[in-house]
Design a protein around this motif. Structure first.
Motif, short mmCIF file in Angstrom:
data_model
loop_
_atom_site.label_atom_id
_atom_site.label_comp_id
_atom_site.label_asym_id
_atom_site.label_seq_id
_atom_site.Cartn_x
_atom_site.Cartn_y
_atom_site.Cartn_z
N THR A 69 0.84 -1.19 0.00
CA THR A 69 0.00 0.00 0.00
C THR A 69 0.88 1.24 0.00
O THR A 69 1.77 1.37 0.84
N ILE A 70 0.62 2.14 -0.93
CA ILE A 70 1.36 3.39 -1.00
C ILE A 70 0.52 4.50 -0.37
O ILE A 70 -0.71 4.50 -0.48
N ALA A 71 1.20 5.40 0.30
CA ALA A 71 0.54 6.55 0.91
C ALA A 71 1.51 7.73 0.87
O ALA A 71 2.72 7.54 0.70
N ARG A 72 0.98 8.93 1.00
CA ARG A 72 1.85 10.10 0.99
C ARG A 72 1.30 11.15 1.94
O ARG A 72 0.09 11.23 2.16
N ASP A 73 2.21 11.96 2.45
CA ASP A 73 1.88 13.10 3.30
C ASP A 73 2.48 14.32 2.61
O ASP A 73 3.69 14.56 2.72
N ASN A 74 1.66 15.08 1.92
CA ASN A 74 2.18 16.21 1.13
C ASN A 74 2.74 17.31 2.02
O ASN A 74 3.67 18.02 1.60
N ALA A 75 2.21 17.46 3.19
CA ALA A 75 2.73 18.48 4.10
C ALA A 75 4.18 18.19 4.49
O ALA A 75 4.95 19.10 4.78
N LYS A 76 4.53 16.91 4.48
CA LYS A 76 5.89 16.49 4.84
C LYS A 76 6.72 16.10 3.63
O LYS A 76 7.86 15.66 3.78
N ASN A 77 6.15 16.23 2.43
CA ASN A 77 6.85 15.81 1.21
C ASN A 77 7.38 14.38 1.37
O ASN A 77 8.52 14.08 1.00
N THR A 78 6.54 13.52 1.88
CA THR A 78 6.96 12.15 2.19
C THR A 78 6.00 11.14 1.58
O THR A 78 4.79 11.36 1.57
N VAL A 79 6.58 10.07 1.06
CA VAL A 79 5.78 8.96 0.54
C VAL A 79 6.18 7.69 1.28
O VAL A 79 7.34 7.53 1.69
N TYR A 80 5.22 6.81 1.47
CA TYR A 80 5.44 5.58 2.21
C TYR A 80 5.05 4.37 1.35
O TYR A 80 4.21 4.48 0.46
N LEU A 81 5.65 3.24 1.67
CA LEU A 81 5.24 1.99 1.05
C LEU A 81 5.14 0.94 2.15
O LEU A 81 6.16 0.51 2.69
N GLN A 82 3.92 0.57 2.47
CA GLN A 82 3.68 -0.50 3.44
C GLN A 82 3.68 -1.81 2.69
O GLN A 82 2.88 -2.01 1.77
N MET A 83 4.56 -2.71 3.08
CA MET A 83 4.70 -3.99 2.39
C MET A 83 4.35 -5.11 3.37
O MET A 83 5.06 -5.31 4.36
N ASN A 84 3.29 -5.81 3.07
CA ASN A 84 2.84 -6.92 3.90
C ASN A 84 2.94 -8.23 3.13
O ASN A 84 3.07 -8.23 1.90
N SER A 85 2.88 -9.33 3.86
CA SER A 85 2.94 -10.67 3.25
C SER A 85 4.11 -10.77 2.28
O SER A 85 3.97 -11.25 1.14
N LEU A 86 5.25 -10.33 2.72
CA LEU A 86 6.42 -10.28 1.85
C LEU A 86 6.86 -11.68 1.41
O LEU A 86 6.74 -12.65 2.18
N LYS A 87 7.34 -11.75 0.19
CA LYS A 87 7.80 -12.99 -0.40
C LYS A 87 9.28 -12.86 -0.77
O LYS A 87 9.76 -11.76 -1.01
N PRO A 88 9.99 -13.98 -0.86
CA PRO A 88 11.40 -13.90 -1.26
C PRO A 88 11.60 -13.17 -2.58
O PRO A 88 12.61 -12.48 -2.76
N GLU A 89 10.65 -13.28 -3.49
CA GLU A 89 10.78 -12.60 -4.78
C GLU A 89 10.61 -11.09 -4.68
O GLU A 89 10.81 -10.37 -5.67
#
Length: 121
Positions: A69-89
């Motif tokens: 899931t990608i999200a961003r906070d424009n007030a902080k000029n920041t973007v996030y990437l939440q990565m769940n159920s990660l796989k070796p690939e």
């Protein structure tokens, strides 16, 4: 001097989660799309996820849909990437990117230095 500074990478077991962050500085990114690419040795960089300035439009590559899931906070000029159920690939160097929405997942102008994500089986 435009800078995109990633953080949050690391080593995690398969099925685990990580959250990447990217703080942008050096110019205003008002109106810009931001997102993430990744690269593994011997392969080209590939877009993973992106979000437009408003947050109303997103892109996910098929292999991560429902897990990332990608999200961003424009007030902080920041973007996030939440990565769940990660796989070796999912193991790769992940890069933060920024540019106009029209090109942010094809040929973005601004790139971070990258952060390593390693998923063990």
């Amino acid at each position: 001097q435009v800078q995109l500074a990633e953080s949050g990478g690391g080593l995690v077991q398969a099925g685990g989660s990580l959250r990447l962050s990217c703080a942008a500085s050096g110019r205003t990114f008002s109106g810009y799309g931001m997102g993430w690419f990744r690269q593994t040795p011997g392969k080209e960089r590939e877009p993973v996820a992106a979000m437009d300035w408003s947050g109303g439009v997103t892109y996910y590559r098929a292999s991560v849909k429902g897990r990332f899931t990608i999200a961003r906070d424009n007030a902080k000029n920041t973007v996030y990437l939440q990565m769940n159920s990660l796989k070796p690939e999912d193991t790769a160097v992940y890069y933060c990117v920024a540019d106009l929405w029209e090109v942010v997942i094809t040929r973005p102008k601004y790139w971070g230095q990258g952060t390593q994500v390693t998923v063990s089986s």
